[in-house]
Scaffold this active site. Sequence first.
Site, mmCIF file in Angstrom:
data_model
loop_
_atom_site.group_PDB
_atom_site.id
_atom_site.type_symbol
_atom_site.label_atom_id
_atom_site.label_comp_id
_atom_site.label_asym_id
_atom_site.label_seq_id
_atom_site.Cartn_x
_atom_site.Cartn_y
_atom_site.Cartn_z
ATOM 1 N N ARG A 47 0.828 -1.223 0.000
ATOM 2 C CA ARG A 47 0.000 0.000 0.000
ATOM 3 C C ARG A 47 0.853 1.261 0.000
ATOM 4 O O ARG A 47 0.439 2.327 -0.442
ATOM 5 C CB ARG A 47 -0.984 -0.018 1.196
ATOM 6 C CG ARG A 47 -1.837 1.223 1.309
ATOM 7 C CD ARG A 47 -3.123 1.029 2.111
ATOM 8 N NE ARG A 47 -2.954 0.253 3.312
ATOM 9 C CZ ARG A 47 -2.406 0.697 4.440
ATOM 10 N NH1 ARG A 47 -1.942 1.931 4.515
ATOM 11 N NH2 ARG A 47 -2.298 -0.090 5.497
ATOM 12 N N TYR A 99 -15.221 15.365 -17.316
ATOM 13 C CA TYR A 99 -15.710 14.024 -17.000
ATOM 14 C C TYR A 99 -16.730 14.105 -15.857
ATOM 15 O O TYR A 99 -16.457 14.715 -14.828
ATOM 16 C CB TYR A 99 -14.532 13.127 -16.618
ATOM 17 C CG TYR A 99 -14.978 11.777 -16.121
ATOM 18 C CD1 TYR A 99 -15.800 10.978 -16.897
ATOM 19 C CD2 TYR A 99 -14.596 11.317 -14.871
ATOM 20 C CE1 TYR A 99 -16.239 9.740 -16.432
ATOM 21 C CE2 TYR A 99 -15.026 10.082 -14.401
ATOM 22 C CZ TYR A 99 -15.853 9.306 -15.191
ATOM 23 O OH TYR A 99 -16.287 8.092 -14.732
ATOM 24 N N ASP A 171 -6.224 17.304 -16.855
ATOM 25 C CA ASP A 171 -6.562 15.899 -17.077
ATOM 26 C C ASP A 171 -6.234 15.599 -18.537
ATOM 27 O O ASP A 171 -6.920 16.052 -19.449
ATOM 28 C CB ASP A 171 -8.051 15.677 -16.773
ATOM 29 C CG ASP A 171 -8.485 14.227 -16.960
ATOM 30 O OD1 ASP A 171 -7.831 13.503 -17.725
ATOM 31 O OD2 ASP A 171 -9.492 13.829 -16.346
ATOM 32 N N LYS A 196 -7.618 4.179 -19.747
ATOM 33 C CA LYS A 196 -7.967 4.508 -21.134
ATOM 34 C C LYS A 196 -6.773 4.226 -22.061
ATOM 35 O O LYS A 196 -6.340 3.097 -22.151
ATOM 36 C CB LYS A 196 -8.431 5.958 -21.228
ATOM 37 C CG LYS A 196 -9.366 6.378 -20.104
ATOM 38 C CD LYS A 196 -10.659 5.595 -20.062
ATOM 39 C CE LYS A 196 -11.601 6.199 -19.042
ATOM 40 N NZ LYS A 196 -12.477 5.265 -18.396
#
Length: 376
Positions: A47, A99, A171, A196
Amino acid sequence: MRFETLAIHADGGPDPGSGAVAPPLHLSTTFVHGPASEPLHGHLYVREGSPTQVRLEVALAALEGGERALAFASGMAAAAALLQALPAGGRVVFHRDLYHGVRALALERLPRWGLAAEFADLADPAAARAALGPGTALVWLETPTNPRLEIVDLAAVAALARAAGASLVVDGTFATPALQRPLELGADVVLHSTTKYLGGHSDVQGGALVFRRPGALAERVEELRKELGGVASPFNSWLVLRGLRTLACRMERHSANALALARALAGHPRLAAVLYPGLPGHPGHATAARQMSAFGGMLSLRVAGGRTAALAVAARLELFTLATSLGGVESLVEHRASAEGPGSTTPDDLLRLSVGLEHPDDLAADLARALDSLPS
Ligand code: PLP
């Protein structure tokens, strides 16, 4: 080194331990340490950070021209960590088209985190100047935007943000660093949904933030990632690393295919508009031509006849699969207003296309057939 070369070599080359040419995948969640928990090999617990994830981060930083990258479990995990890292009391200005998941964060979560969210048309220089006054902590934009394919002048907005003492986050999911590198134009942070184009094959979820410089913001974001657990998994990091190696040539073909379709569809009597920054009539064409090396693989259509006609076209397409997401090798189509649901600001007649790597003539024929077969 040029981008194409970096995309293949930026992640550190063959593994010194084994000689493996392809990047090694370390799935271990825990790493040997000293008696007082001293890290002996750079890592302690997955983590907090692990070798394949760090290898991806080195590659992403090099490809964006940044000094520090952080890989996340998704684009939304990256977005949330960045926003949560801001000191309470700040004001975040978002470009109006973005988005819808980030819009929902802005509207529903930011107030709970003590931040004010505002929306402005940052593609309009006067509106951008008016919106980015002193007291702005962060400016957030996509270019091209999802789903309207609007173009924002990165250098101009970066200058306004700097003058206001704000950081600019871009972005870059639609453009990818293969086509546009916002840090070189003055942005402070680039965000990606690596789900993506960077992954590129519709088989991995991930996100990333790339910072121009390490500093207090990057440190706070990394701390939050450790605390909240939004880090990229080793296997997903490995898949994104694999995607990066072919990114340059995929983006070239995605862009060529989308441009061919946009040109073929422009002026079609069944379409009210073709939204693609590569078309000379697009209001952001000149800016896009300046700040991008090609116009990308995303294209939106506004269908004459509104929602009913748009849904009919989507249902008639055969090569374009009806599915959400984007950036894979296969072409997808989506009626974004339906996908976004209540509160959507997307026009009801808009279909978003993620243009894949099929032959453009086959894709153009599919679209022509679907449009031409609409009842008059
Ligand atoms: N940014 C953009 C432009 C997107 O299109 C998406 C997802 O579609 C995201 C961020 C969120 O990424 P993820 O789905 O990986 O959380």
